[in-house]
Write an enzyme that holds these catalytic residues in place. Sequence first.
Site, short mmCIF file in Angstrom:
data_model
loop_
_atom_site.label_atom_id
_atom_site.label_comp_id
_atom_site.label_asym_id
_atom_site.label_seq_id
_atom_site.Cartn_x
_atom_site.Cartn_y
_atom_site.Cartn_z
N LYS A 116 0.83 -1.21 0.00
CA LYS A 116 0.00 0.00 0.00
C LYS A 116 0.86 1.25 0.00
CE LYS A 116 -4.47 -1.55 1.00
NZ LYS A 116 -5.24 -2.16 2.07
N LYS A 200 -4.32 -11.63 -6.82
CA LYS A 200 -5.61 -11.79 -6.15
C LYS A 200 -6.62 -10.77 -6.67
CE LYS A 200 -5.04 -8.73 -2.28
NZ LYS A 200 -5.18 -8.34 -0.93
N LYS A 203 -10.18 -4.99 -4.45
CA LYS A 203 -10.86 -3.71 -4.66
C LYS A 203 -9.89 -2.65 -5.15
CE LYS A 203 -12.49 -4.26 -0.38
NZ LYS A 203 -13.14 -4.09 0.93
P1 TYM Z 1 -10.54 -6.38 3.53
O1 TYM Z 1 -11.63 -5.41 3.81
O2 TYM Z 1 -9.48 -6.01 2.57
O3 TYM Z 1 -11.12 -7.76 3.00
C1 TYM Z 1 -12.18 -8.39 3.65
C2 TYM Z 1 -12.00 -9.90 3.64
O4 TYM Z 1 -12.00 -10.43 2.30
C3 TYM Z 1 -10.86 -11.27 2.12
N1 TYM Z 1 -10.43 -11.18 0.72
C4 TYM Z 1 -10.27 -12.24 -0.09
N2 TYM Z 1 -10.43 -13.56 0.10
C5 TYM Z 1 -10.19 -14.38 -0.95
N3 TYM Z 1 -9.80 -13.95 -2.17
C6 TYM Z 1 -9.62 -12.63 -2.42
N4 TYM Z 1 -9.25 -12.21 -3.61
C7 TYM Z 1 -9.86 -11.71 -1.35
N5 TYM Z 1 -9.79 -10.36 -1.24
C8 TYM Z 1 -10.15 -10.05 0.03
C9 TYM Z 1 -9.83 -10.71 3.08
O5 TYM Z 1 -8.83 -11.64 3.37
C10 TYM Z 1 -10.68 -10.37 4.28
O6 TYM Z 1 -10.94 -11.51 5.06
N6 TYM Z 1 -7.48 -6.03 7.41
C11 TYM Z 1 -8.77 -6.53 6.99
C12 TYM Z 1 -9.93 -6.01 7.81
C13 TYM Z 1 -9.82 -6.21 9.28
C14 TYM Z 1 -9.96 -7.44 9.98
C15 TYM Z 1 -9.85 -7.12 11.36
C16 TYM Z 1 -10.17 -8.75 9.58
C17 TYM Z 1 -9.63 -5.24 10.21
N7 TYM Z 1 -9.67 -5.79 11.47
C18 TYM Z 1 -9.92 -8.10 12.35
C19 TYM Z 1 -10.25 -9.73 10.57
C20 TYM Z 1 -10.14 -9.40 11.92
C21 TYM Z 1 -8.99 -6.15 5.55
O7 TYM Z 1 -8.45 -5.20 5.06
O8 TYM Z 1 -9.90 -6.86 4.91
#
Ligand code: TYM
Length: 338
Positions: A116, A200, A203
Amino acid sequence: MASMTQRVFSAMQPTSDSLQLGNYLGALLQWVELQDGREAIYSVVDLHSLTLAPDPAVLTRRTRVTAAQFLAAGVDPERSVLFVQSHVHEHAELAWILSTFTGMGEAGRMTQFKDKSAQVGESGTNVGLFTYPVLMAADILLYDTNLVPVGEDQRQHLELSRDLAQRLNARLGEGTVVVPEPYITKDTGKIYDLQEPTKKMSKSFSSPRGIIEILEDPKVVAKNIKSAATDSDAVIAFDPENKAGVSNLLTIYSALTGRAIPDIVAEYEGKMYGHLKGDLAELVVEALTPVRERTLDWVESPDRLDAVLAEGAAKASAIAKVTLGRIYDSVGLLPKRG
Ligand code: TYM
């Protein structure tokens, strides 16, 4: 203290107007499944998304639409706690405590931080982006979480959460916090970009044709699946290393139907890629249409949605307050009288 029932916590950032298929298959479906027989807590982590300097009005809208998609996908407020992170002030407070337990080096090694910050450049990289995984650890540890259902890309962040939990227990006494376990599914833990199937689906990094947004017009969804990049040898086989594109399509097919990949491969033996893509396009549209419709229903009743979130925040606060109090005591902060 940790409750007897296993506790599940997970979260997503409100960083777009629609979740994408990776979020849905890699995480959200597991969230829904894990509500059974466990105590599940799910959050829209708006504080995390401030690291990307969103437009304020856009952030407010996306926070609601993200929560609406959780509900539409099957997160049930009768069985789970659903809340917005900033409504529970203990998250930011525990993040401060945890930041004093985190080494500069270990935060700097996080690959998501490196990616990032490379994307936005040094001048665009704020301190919040650096401490992002510490806030994430706070989210998790605040609820004495046992299991964290996420996609593969969060594995390193979860490792940091586990290291911090173990460090707190070692320095402040065993049982100060619960050490969480990742829950990452082997097949759908990483859904790939449809145009660049070695990357992957994401977004922030995928092109409009590489991604399936779950609220997208079904025609666009179908078109993107049908124009997914595949190789030129035209044999339908599961081989992620050499046939990344078609293997990704088979993974999505399997996740949506519950059928084993070898079964699907056998059914399409001797058939063309176009055949598989056409059928998959139909399956994806069929799966996402009710989610889209239910999301729109929730978005059209913001009062009902806000009431669910307020109830969730009250339940989450009650737990968070106790955990934070316990950690404040453990580190030796002077208890407040009265
Ligand atoms: P975020 O918002 O980027 O993504 C949300 C969830 O979707 C999963 N994900 C995917 N899984 C499979 N294939 C993909 N291409 C793919 N893209 C996204 C992510 O792994 C995630 O589970 N840091 C986290 C948010 C967060 C969080 C937490 C998660 C903040 N605090 C505490 C768990 C526990 C994030 O940016 O997810």
